[in-house]
Design a protein around this motif. Structure first.
Motif, PDB file in Angstrom:
ATOM      1  N   ARG A 144      -6.672  -8.216   9.491  1.00 51.64           N
ATOM      2  CA  ARG A 144      -6.952  -6.994   8.710  1.00 51.64           C
ATOM      3  C   ARG A 144      -5.930  -5.906   9.029  1.00 51.64           C
ATOM      4  O   ARG A 144      -5.443  -5.203   8.157  1.00 51.64           O
ATOM      5  CB  ARG A 144      -8.371  -6.485   8.993  1.00 51.64           C
ATOM      6  N   ILE A 145      -5.595  -5.791  10.328  1.00 51.64           N
ATOM      7  CA  ILE A 145      -4.605  -4.779  10.735  1.00 51.64           C
ATOM      8  C   ILE A 145      -3.259  -5.106  10.098  1.00 51.64           C
ATOM      9  O   ILE A 145      -2.578  -4.229   9.557  1.00 51.64           O
ATOM     10  CB  ILE A 145      -4.479  -4.734  12.280  1.00 51.64           C
ATOM     11  N   GLU A 189      -2.641  -6.775   7.420  1.00 47.42           N
ATOM     12  CA  GLU A 189      -2.700  -6.511   5.986  1.00 47.42           C
ATOM     13  C   GLU A 189      -2.535  -5.014   5.706  1.00 47.42           C
ATOM     14  O   GLU A 189      -1.813  -4.605   4.803  1.00 47.42           O
ATOM     15  CB  GLU A 189      -4.062  -6.981   5.492  1.00 47.42           C
ATOM     16  N   SER A 190      -3.208  -4.196   6.524  1.00 39.29           N
ATOM     17  CA  SER A 190      -3.143  -2.753   6.310  1.00 39.29           C
ATOM     18  C   SER A 190      -1.726  -2.226   6.597  1.00 39.29           C
ATOM     19  O   SER A 190      -1.211  -1.352   5.895  1.00 39.29           O
ATOM     20  CB  SER A 190      -4.220  -2.090   7.172  1.00 39.29           C
ATOM     21  N   SER A 206      -0.898   8.399   3.611  1.00 39.75           N
ATOM     22  CA  SER A 206       0.079   7.706   2.785  1.00 39.75           C
ATOM     23  C   SER A 206      -0.098   8.123   1.312  1.00 39.75           C
ATOM     24  O   SER A 206       0.885   8.315   0.590  1.00 39.75           O
ATOM     25  CB  SER A 206      -0.122   6.202   2.965  1.00 39.75           C
ATOM     26  N   SER A 235       5.111   2.443   9.849  1.00 35.20           N
ATOM     27  CA  SER A 235       3.889   2.637  10.602  1.00 35.20           C
ATOM     28  C   SER A 235       3.795   1.695  11.811  1.00 35.20           C
ATOM     29  O   SER A 235       4.142   0.520  11.698  1.00 35.20           O
ATOM     30  CB  SER A 235       2.773   2.329   9.608  1.00 35.20           C
ATOM     31  N   GLU A 288      -7.503   4.362  10.648  1.00 37.33           N
ATOM     32  CA  GLU A 288      -6.813   3.647   9.554  1.00 37.33           C
ATOM     33  C   GLU A 288      -7.104   4.332   8.229  1.00 37.33           C
ATOM     34  O   GLU A 288      -6.241   4.440   7.370  1.00 37.33           O
ATOM     35  CB  GLU A 288      -7.294   2.193   9.473  1.00 37.33           C
ATOM     36  N   GLU A 289      -8.352   4.818   8.068  1.00 32.94           N
ATOM     37  CA  GLU A 289      -8.734   5.456   6.803  1.00 32.94           C
ATOM     38  C   GLU A 289      -7.885   6.701   6.552  1.00 32.94           C
ATOM     39  O   GLU A 289      -7.332   6.890   5.470  1.00 32.94           O
ATOM     40  CB  GLU A 289     -10.224   5.841   6.862  1.00 32.94           C
ATOM     41  N   ALA A 325       0.377  -3.126   3.623  1.00 35.56           N
ATOM     42  CA  ALA A 325       0.045  -2.293   2.456  1.00 35.56           C
ATOM     43  C   ALA A 325       0.707  -0.930   2.592  1.00 35.56           C
ATOM     44  O   ALA A 325       1.247  -0.367   1.636  1.00 35.56           O
ATOM     45  CB  ALA A 325      -1.471  -2.147   2.336  1.00 35.56           C
ATOM     46  N   ARG A 326       0.686  -0.383   3.818  1.00 32.07           N
ATOM     47  CA  ARG A 326       1.257   0.951   4.036  1.00 32.07           C
ATOM     48  C   ARG A 326       2.780   0.899   3.909  1.00 32.07           C
ATOM     49  O   ARG A 326       3.402   1.794   3.311  1.00 32.07           O
ATOM     50  CB  ARG A 326       0.829   1.497   5.389  1.00 32.07           C
ATOM     51  N   MET A 362      -4.331   5.795   5.617  1.00 33.93           N
ATOM     52  CA  MET A 362      -4.172   5.457   4.203  1.00 33.93           C
ATOM     53  C   MET A 362      -4.204   6.740   3.360  1.00 33.93           C
ATOM     54  O   MET A 362      -3.455   6.876   2.391  1.00 33.93           O
ATOM     55  CB  MET A 362      -5.283   4.503   3.723  1.00 33.93           C
TER      56      MET A 362
END
Ligand code: DC
Length: 219
Positions: free
Chosen positions: A169-170, A172-173, A97, A14, A90-91, A176-177, A94
């Motif tokens: 936050r970005i 972290e996201s 994903s 990503s 972002e939502e 996570a992805r 996710m």
């Protein structure tokens, strides 16, 4: 191996910039471009609109089969509505994903992706272009960049500072992805043995495009 296809498969994580590089390579060659992630994003958005849980494999796959999508130049229409921006949140990333980890959803979208290939040639970007969708692609590339560089690029796109809370936050996201996309059982994200590695952490988009075109010409 089967007959090689006029396909350049660009896979990677990503926010690596693979979409920009892939579409510019396609334009330079006069080929078509497939943003396969958009199909997973559209499926996630459509499920959300229809009140279907992203974990409900059968229901999400049946929505994916009949996805009422039209690609019109730069615009993406879902059921006649322009969702080009809505699918980039972002939502929904996710959600994409999550639905992409369901085997029935991947199967439902497979032929739709292959149908993008015509005699003009195709540059496809995603996670499994080289492994599953176009295993006979004439050039396979694993395009990546460090998680920090990708988070900075995403922050700039969103007009946010490249440090501080929003940036963290970005980051972290993105991590996570990466984790979800590389650990899943079906079509996980990984560099194939026959894919060339293109790390764009320290090179520009123009240099990345040039590198891909050089590889294609010299192949
Ligand atoms: O490339 P992207 O961020 O738009 O992709 C969104 C999600 O879709 C990503 O988290 C993983 C999934 N995806 C996939 O599993 N296979 C692809 N070929 C493309 C995307």
């Amino acid at each position: 191996m089967g007959k090689q296809l006029q396909v350049i498969a660009i896979d990677g994580p990503s926010a690596s910039g693979k979409g920009t590089v892939a579409s510019r390579v396609a334009a330079a060659l006069g080929w078509d471009y497939l943003d396969s992630g958009a199909l997973y994003r559209l499926t996630a958005l459509y499920a959300q609109q229809q009140g279907v849980d992203w974990k409900d494999e059968t229901a999400v796959a049946s929505l994916a089969v009949g996805l009422p999508v039209v690609f019109k130049g730069d615009k993406i229409l879902l059921d006649g509505q322009d969702v080009s921006q809505a699918i980039r949140s972002e939502e929904i990333g996710m959600g994409a994903s999550a639905v992409a980890a369901l085997p029935a959803v991947r199967t439902a979208l497979l032929q739709r992706q292959r149908d993008f290939l015509t005699e003009r040639g195709l540059v496809g970007d995603g996670r499994d272009m080289g492994s599953v969708v176009f295993p006979d692609a004439c050039l396979k590339i694993f395009l990546t960049a460090s998680a920090e560089v990708r988070a900075q690029r995403r922050a700039r796109q969103l007009d946010l500072p490249c440090e501080g809370e929003a940036y963290e936050r970005i980051l972290e996201s993105i991590r996570a992805r990466d984790e979800a996309d590389s650990r899943r059982e079906v079509a996980p994200l990984r560099q194939l043995p026959d894919a060339r590695l293109l790390d764009t952490s320290e090179i520009s988009i123009e240099e990345s495009v040039k590198k891909v075109l050089d590889w294609y010409e010299k192949k």
